[in-house]
Design a protein around this motif. Structure first.
Motif, mmCIF file in Angstrom:
data_model
loop_
_atom_site.group_PDB
_atom_site.id
_atom_site.type_symbol
_atom_site.label_atom_id
_atom_site.label_comp_id
_atom_site.label_asym_id
_atom_site.label_seq_id
_atom_site.Cartn_x
_atom_site.Cartn_y
_atom_site.Cartn_z
ATOM 1 N N ASP A 255 0.876 -1.185 0.329
ATOM 2 C CA ASP A 255 -0.141 0.229 0.218
ATOM 3 C C ASP A 255 0.788 1.274 -0.082
ATOM 4 O O ASP A 255 0.378 2.319 0.456
ATOM 5 C CB ASP A 255 -0.996 0.017 1.246
ATOM 6 C CG ASP A 255 -0.238 -0.175 2.380
ATOM 7 O OD1 ASP A 255 0.910 -0.228 2.466
ATOM 8 O OD2 ASP A 255 -0.854 0.042 3.620
ATOM 9 N N PHE A 256 1.899 1.220 -0.817
ATOM 10 C CA PHE A 256 2.893 2.273 -0.741
ATOM 11 C C PHE A 256 2.103 3.363 -1.746
ATOM 12 O O PHE A 256 1.476 3.086 -2.704
ATOM 13 C CB PHE A 256 4.130 1.890 -1.725
ATOM 14 C CG PHE A 256 5.214 2.974 -1.837
ATOM 15 C CD1 PHE A 256 5.723 3.768 -0.759
ATOM 16 C CD2 PHE A 256 5.567 3.481 -3.056
ATOM 17 C CE1 PHE A 256 6.761 4.481 -0.861
ATOM 18 C CE2 PHE A 256 6.721 4.213 -3.306
ATOM 19 C CZ PHE A 256 6.905 4.865 -2.198
ATOM 20 N N PHE A 257 1.951 4.451 -0.971
ATOM 21 C CA PHE A 257 1.076 5.650 -1.532
ATOM 22 C C PHE A 257 -0.194 5.138 -1.813
ATOM 23 O O PHE A 257 -1.062 5.612 -2.632
ATOM 24 C CB PHE A 257 1.714 6.172 -3.063
ATOM 25 C CG PHE A 257 2.759 7.164 -2.810
ATOM 26 C CD1 PHE A 257 2.461 8.355 -2.412
ATOM 27 C CD2 PHE A 257 4.086 6.738 -2.945
ATOM 28 C CE1 PHE A 257 3.595 9.487 -2.476
ATOM 29 C CE2 PHE A 257 5.353 7.718 -2.680
ATOM 30 C CZ PHE A 257 4.711 9.371 -2.452
ATOM 31 N N GLY A 258 -0.655 4.294 -0.901
ATOM 32 C CA GLY A 258 -2.122 4.043 -0.795
ATOM 33 C C GLY A 258 -2.376 2.968 -1.681
ATOM 34 O O GLY A 258 -3.493 1.840 -1.363
ATOM 35 N N SER A 259 -1.621 2.432 -2.638
ATOM 36 C CA SER A 259 -2.141 1.256 -3.647
ATOM 37 C C SER A 259 -0.949 0.442 -4.205
ATOM 38 O O SER A 259 -1.232 -0.550 -4.751
ATOM 39 C CB SER A 259 -3.041 1.761 -4.874
ATOM 40 O OG SER A 259 -2.381 2.810 -5.367
ATOM 41 N N LEU A 260 0.393 0.886 -4.394
ATOM 42 C CA LEU A 260 1.341 0.471 -4.826
ATOM 43 C C LEU A 260 2.013 -0.638 -3.986
ATOM 44 O O LEU A 260 2.021 -0.646 -2.871
ATOM 45 C CB LEU A 260 2.344 1.309 -5.461
ATOM 46 C CG LEU A 260 2.037 2.538 -6.090
ATOM 47 C CD1 LEU A 260 3.175 3.448 -6.444
ATOM 48 C CD2 LEU A 260 1.289 2.116 -7.338
ATOM 49 N N SER A 261 2.552 -1.903 -4.726
ATOM 50 C CA SER A 261 3.494 -2.931 -4.400
ATOM 51 C C SER A 261 4.898 -2.502 -4.471
ATOM 52 O O SER A 261 5.062 -1.961 -5.473
ATOM 53 C CB SER A 261 2.976 -3.931 -4.814
ATOM 54 O OG SER A 261 1.771 -4.783 -4.563
ATOM 55 N N ALA A 262 5.649 -2.334 -3.448
ATOM 56 C CA ALA A 262 7.110 -2.107 -3.731
ATOM 57 C C ALA A 262 7.957 -2.937 -2.971
ATOM 58 O O ALA A 262 7.471 -3.223 -1.795
ATOM 59 C CB ALA A 262 7.277 -0.472 -3.087
ATOM 60 N N SER A 263 9.089 -3.291 -3.669
ATOM 61 C CA SER A 263 10.008 -4.300 -2.607
ATOM 62 C C SER A 263 11.388 -3.828 -2.922
ATOM 63 O O SER A 263 11.867 -3.125 -3.982
ATOM 64 C CB SER A 263 9.761 -5.590 -3.258
ATOM 65 O OG SER A 263 8.536 -6.315 -2.880
ATOM 66 N N SER A 264 12.387 -4.355 -2.169
ATOM 67 C CA SER A 264 13.779 -4.605 -2.215
ATOM 68 C C SER A 264 14.250 -5.753 -1.741
ATOM 69 O O SER A 264 13.711 -6.331 -1.165
ATOM 70 C CB SER A 264 14.344 -3.325 -1.191
ATOM 71 O OG SER A 264 13.952 -1.942 -1.489
ATOM 72 N N PHE A 265 15.696 -6.027 -2.296
ATOM 73 C CA PHE A 265 16.044 -7.312 -2.117
ATOM 74 C C PHE A 265 17.477 -7.303 -2.025
ATOM 75 O O PHE A 265 18.227 -6.320 -2.378
ATOM 76 C CB PHE A 265 15.783 -8.243 -3.575
ATOM 77 C CG PHE A 265 14.565 -8.447 -3.910
ATOM 78 C CD1 PHE A 265 13.842 -9.602 -3.454
ATOM 79 C CD2 PHE A 265 13.844 -7.557 -4.610
ATOM 80 C CE1 PHE A 265 12.116 -9.654 -3.918
ATOM 81 C CE2 PHE A 265 12.503 -7.680 -5.081
ATOM 82 C CZ PHE A 265 11.947 -8.788 -4.601
ATOM 83 N N VAL A 266 18.030 -8.580 -1.235
ATOM 84 C CA VAL A 266 19.445 -8.351 -0.921
ATOM 85 C C VAL A 266 19.672 -9.988 -1.646
ATOM 86 O O VAL A 266 19.011 -10.740 -1.373
ATOM 87 C CB VAL A 266 19.792 -8.429 0.400
ATOM 88 C CG1 VAL A 266 19.165 -9.524 1.371
ATOM 89 C CG2 VAL A 266 21.278 -8.647 0.622
ATOM 90 N N PHE A 267 21.024 -9.865 -2.243
ATOM 91 C CA PHE A 267 21.276 -11.097 -2.682
ATOM 92 C C PHE A 267 22.705 -11.793 -2.239
ATOM 93 O O PHE A 267 23.582 -11.053 -1.951
ATOM 94 C CB PHE A 267 21.737 -10.990 -4.178
ATOM 95 C CG PHE A 267 20.487 -10.517 -5.001
ATOM 96 C CD1 PHE A 267 19.703 -11.526 -5.533
ATOM 97 C CD2 PHE A 267 20.346 -9.082 -5.207
ATOM 98 C CE1 PHE A 267 18.322 -10.845 -6.032
ATOM 99 C CE2 PHE A 267 19.027 -8.586 -5.703
ATOM 100 C CZ PHE A 267 18.036 -9.478 -6.217
ATOM 101 N N GLY A 268 22.865 -12.723 -1.506
ATOM 102 C CA GLY A 268 23.752 -13.475 -0.747
ATOM 103 C C GLY A 268 23.983 -12.893 0.576
ATOM 104 O O GLY A 268 25.015 -12.600 1.252
ATOM 105 N N SER A 269 22.713 -12.923 1.259
ATOM 106 C CA SER A 269 22.638 -12.613 2.755
ATOM 107 C C SER A 269 23.159 -13.523 3.444
ATOM 108 O O SER A 269 23.151 -14.649 3.349
ATOM 109 C CB SER A 269 21.013 -12.356 2.929
ATOM 110 O OG SER A 269 20.294 -13.221 2.876
#
Length: 269
Positions: A255-269
């Motif tokens: 619900d980013f800005f009320g409606s958006l899907s948003a994500s961040s990722f790490v590789f090799g954690s």
């Protein structure tokens, strides 16, 4: 991945210079701010330098900033006056720029220097939340025009040795970037593309990941999420540099800005 190998990151960096604003625009980024601020803690090891791939820089050939004391580049408009005086006084690193150029050229790709370019907001916004002391040198790497995902996966592979040299490789963009569809109409397409990212990067594992990313335009709602893919392509560099490593989604909201899907990722954690 060994204990001395740094992971790579793909970050959604939000809208404009939001950390230096007040009111609803700033408040809409609260969970993103929390996710960025936590990164330095769970990384454990403080990087010797950062190689930042921002969605906001494209050149004919891969280009590296090599100013020893980079200025600021306020590459946005229509924001409050104070946001045009933000400072993030991290040093540059001509040594890292030279090392990265050599790795890229040794992989058969052209690479150049830009001796004048400063930090754009795709670079200074996320890093200011991660390392507010500005005590880690940072070099920016441009995208290559044409935005071919396979080329950017390849440049990530070329740069992978930096992970064992104390360099944190960051791709800074947005998992959804369609400025013409930011309201309720974006809820379904942003969620569909975000779900595909989660499956591709995390659930399905590394064997199928490269092929799927090379053909990202075939993903559900791909062009609804990225009418132009400059905010997605930094992901390819982060993945290419960590091609055999598992991924974890460490920031997500639907619900980013009320409606958006948003994500961040790490590789090799």
């Amino acid at each position: 991945m060994t204990s001395s190998t740094l992971p790579t990151l793909y970050l959604s960096h939000g809208g404009g210079p939001w950390p230096w604003m007040q009111g609803p625009w700033h408040d809409a980024h609260a969970r993103l701010a929390e996710g960025l601020a936590q990164i330095s803690g769970w990384l454990g090891t403080k990087p010797k330098a950062v190689l930042m791939v921002s969605a906001h820089w494209e050149e004919v050939d891969f280009t590296l900033s090599n100013h020893p004391n980079p200025p600021m580049l306020y590459d946005y408009s229509g924001f409050p006056e104070n946001t045009y005086h933000v400072q993030y006084p991290a040093r540059g690193s001509p040594q890292l720029a030279e090392r990265a150029r050599d790795l890229i050229e040794n992989a058969g790709m052209a690479a150049r220097f830009d001796t004048a370019r400063g930090f754009d907001h795709g670079a200074f916004v996320p890093i200011a939340l991660m390392y507010p002391e500005a005590d880690i040198p940072m070099v920016q790497l441009s995208l290559r025009r044409g935005l071919d995902p396979r080329v950017h996966l390849a440049v990530g592979r070329a740069l992978a040795p930096l992970r064992n040299e104390g360099v944190l490789i960051i791709g800074s963009g947005a998992s959804y970037h369609n400025l013409r569809a930011l309201g309720p109409e974006a809820k379904i397409p942003s969620a569909a593309f975000d779900d595909w990212l989660q499956r591709t990067l995390v659930t399905e594992g590394v064997a199928q990941r490269t092929g799927a990313l090379s053909a990202w335009q075939e993903a559900p709602s791909a062009r609804d999420a990225h009418p132009r893919e400059e905010h997605l392509i930094p992901l390819m560099v982060a993945v290419g540099a960590a091609e055999r490593d598992v991924a974890v989604r460490f920031y997500h909201e639907n619900d980013f800005f009320g409606s958006l899907s948003a994500s961040s990722f790490v590789f090799g954690s």
